[in-house]
Design a protein around this motif. Sequence first.
Motif, short mmCIF file in Angstrom:
data_model
loop_
_atom_site.label_atom_id
_atom_site.label_comp_id
_atom_site.label_asym_id
_atom_site.label_seq_id
_atom_site.Cartn_x
_atom_site.Cartn_y
_atom_site.Cartn_z
N ALA A 159 0.83 -1.21 0.00
CA ALA A 159 0.00 0.00 0.00
C ALA A 159 0.87 1.26 0.00
CB ALA A 159 -0.93 -0.01 1.21
N GLY A 160 2.03 1.21 0.65
CA GLY A 160 2.91 2.37 0.65
C GLY A 160 3.55 2.63 -0.69
N GLU A 161 3.64 1.62 -1.56
CA GLU A 161 4.23 1.80 -2.88
C GLU A 161 3.23 2.24 -3.94
OE1 GLU A 161 6.12 -1.83 -3.90
OE2 GLU A 161 7.62 -1.73 -2.29
N VAL A 162 1.94 2.24 -3.61
CA VAL A 162 0.92 2.53 -4.62
C VAL A 162 1.01 3.95 -5.18
CG1 VAL A 162 -1.58 2.73 -5.00
CG2 VAL A 162 -0.65 0.75 -3.81
N PRO A 163 1.20 5.02 -4.37
CA PRO A 163 1.28 6.37 -4.97
C PRO A 163 2.40 6.50 -6.00
CG PRO A 163 0.93 6.54 -2.61
CD PRO A 163 1.21 5.11 -2.88
N LEU A 164 3.59 6.01 -5.69
CA LEU A 164 4.67 6.06 -6.66
C LEU A 164 4.35 5.20 -7.88
CD1 LEU A 164 7.48 7.02 -7.46
CD2 LEU A 164 8.44 5.12 -6.13
N ASN A 257 -7.76 10.86 -4.40
CA ASN A 257 -8.58 10.24 -3.35
C ASN A 257 -7.72 9.48 -2.35
OD1 ASN A 257 -10.93 11.19 -4.59
ND2 ASN A 257 -11.14 9.35 -5.84
N LEU A 258 -6.68 8.83 -2.87
CA LEU A 258 -5.78 8.09 -1.99
C LEU A 258 -5.04 9.03 -1.05
CD1 LEU A 258 -4.25 5.53 -1.16
CD2 LEU A 258 -2.75 5.88 -3.12
N GLU A 259 -4.53 10.13 -1.58
CA GLU A 259 -3.80 11.07 -0.72
C GLU A 259 -4.72 11.75 0.28
OE1 GLU A 259 -1.92 13.68 -3.45
OE2 GLU A 259 -0.24 12.32 -3.88
N GLU A 260 -5.95 12.03 -0.13
CA GLU A 260 -6.90 12.63 0.81
C GLU A 260 -7.24 11.67 1.94
OE1 GLU A 260 -11.38 14.67 0.75
OE2 GLU A 260 -10.45 13.89 -1.10
N ARG A 261 -7.44 10.40 1.59
CA ARG A 261 -7.75 9.42 2.63
C ARG A 261 -6.56 9.23 3.57
NH1 ARG A 261 -9.35 5.87 -0.48
NH2 ARG A 261 -7.57 4.46 -0.57
N ARG A 262 -5.36 9.25 3.02
CA ARG A 262 -4.19 9.09 3.88
C ARG A 262 -3.98 10.31 4.77
NH1 ARG A 262 0.63 5.76 0.86
NH2 ARG A 262 -0.61 3.89 0.42
N THR A 263 -4.34 11.48 4.25
CA THR A 263 -4.25 12.68 5.09
C THR A 263 -5.21 12.60 6.26
OG1 THR A 263 -3.61 14.00 3.14
CG2 THR A 263 -4.44 15.19 5.07
N MET A 264 -6.42 12.13 5.99
CA MET A 264 -7.40 11.97 7.07
C MET A 264 -6.94 10.92 8.07
SD MET A 264 -10.96 12.20 4.89
CE MET A 264 -11.93 11.91 6.36
#
Length: 310
Positions: A159-164, A257-264
Motif C-alpha cells: 500500500a505504501g508503494e501505490v502512490p509512486l 482520493n488516496l492522498e486525501e484518505r491518507r491525510t485523514m
Amino acid sequence: MSAALLPIFVAAALFITILAVGLSALLFLRARQERRLRRRLVADEPSAGPMDARSDGLISDLADSGRAIERLVDTDNETPRLLVQAGWRQSREQSLYYLAQLLVPVIAALIAAAFWLGKPAEASNLNYLMYFLMAVIAGLLAPRFYLRRRAEARRERIAGEVPLFIHLLVLLFEAGLSTRQALSSLVREGRGTLPELNREFAVVTRQLDAGGDSTEVLRNLEQALQVSDLGNVLGVLRQVDRYGGEVREPLMETLANLEERRTMDMREKVNATSGRMTVVMVLFFFPALLIFVAGPAFVSVIKALGNVAG
C-alpha cells in the motif's frame, strides 16, 4: 495432588502422546503415498541426483503432512491466500511453511514433556498436563500467527508503494505505452523502486506472456493481495484495457482520493496521539509541576503553622 490420581494423569499423557505420534505417522504415510501417485502420473519431472531426490522427497512428504495438519486448523482455506500475500509463491517456500506447521508442535510437545519429566516430585501433575496441552496448541497456532503478521506487514508495504506506482504508470502511459508494455517496463526497471509490487507484477507479466487475459489476471491479483489502494488502480487498468479511453485522469483522481484518505488517517493518528500525550502529561508531568510550583509555599505554610503552635 493425591498419589492415587498420579497413574491416571500419567496414563492420560501417554495416551495423548501415542495418539499424536500415531496421527503424525498416519499423515506422513498418506502424504508419501500421494507423492508416489503423483510421480507415476507426472512423467516430466526434472531429473535430480539420488541424494537430492531423497532429501527433496522427505521434505515434500513432511510438508504434505504439515499441509494436512494445516487443513485441520484452517477451516476457511485462508492459508493459500496468506502465502501469496506474504510473498511465498514458490513451492519450496510454501513447503518450508508446511514443514514448520508439522515440526513446531512436535518440538513444543517435546520441550513440554522434558519439563514434565524433570519436574519436582511435589509439583502437581495436573498443572504440567495443562502446560503440555498449551504447548501443543501454541505450536499449532504459532506458524499461522507468524504467517498472518508477515502477510499484514507486506500488504502495508505494498500500500505504501501505490502512490509512486500511479505516478510511474501515468508517465509510461503518456509516453505511449500500452498496459502490458507499461507493466513490463516497471518489472524491468522498477526492481529497486517498487520492490514488493515488482515481485507481484513479474508474475502478472509472465501470465500475460503465456496468453492470459489481462482483465482476469489483474482481477486475480486484486483478490489475492486484498490491498484496497492497489485494487482501485487495478480496477482502472482493467476498465481502460477493456473499453479504452483516457487513463491519466482516472489515475490522477484515484491518486487524489488516496492522498486525501491518507491525510485523514494521519490526522486521526495525530489526534489519537495527542489524547495519549494528554493522559501522560496529566499522570506524570502535572504532579511534578505542581510539586515544583506549590511545594515551597506548602513547606512555608507548614513551618509557619509549626512556629505558631510552638
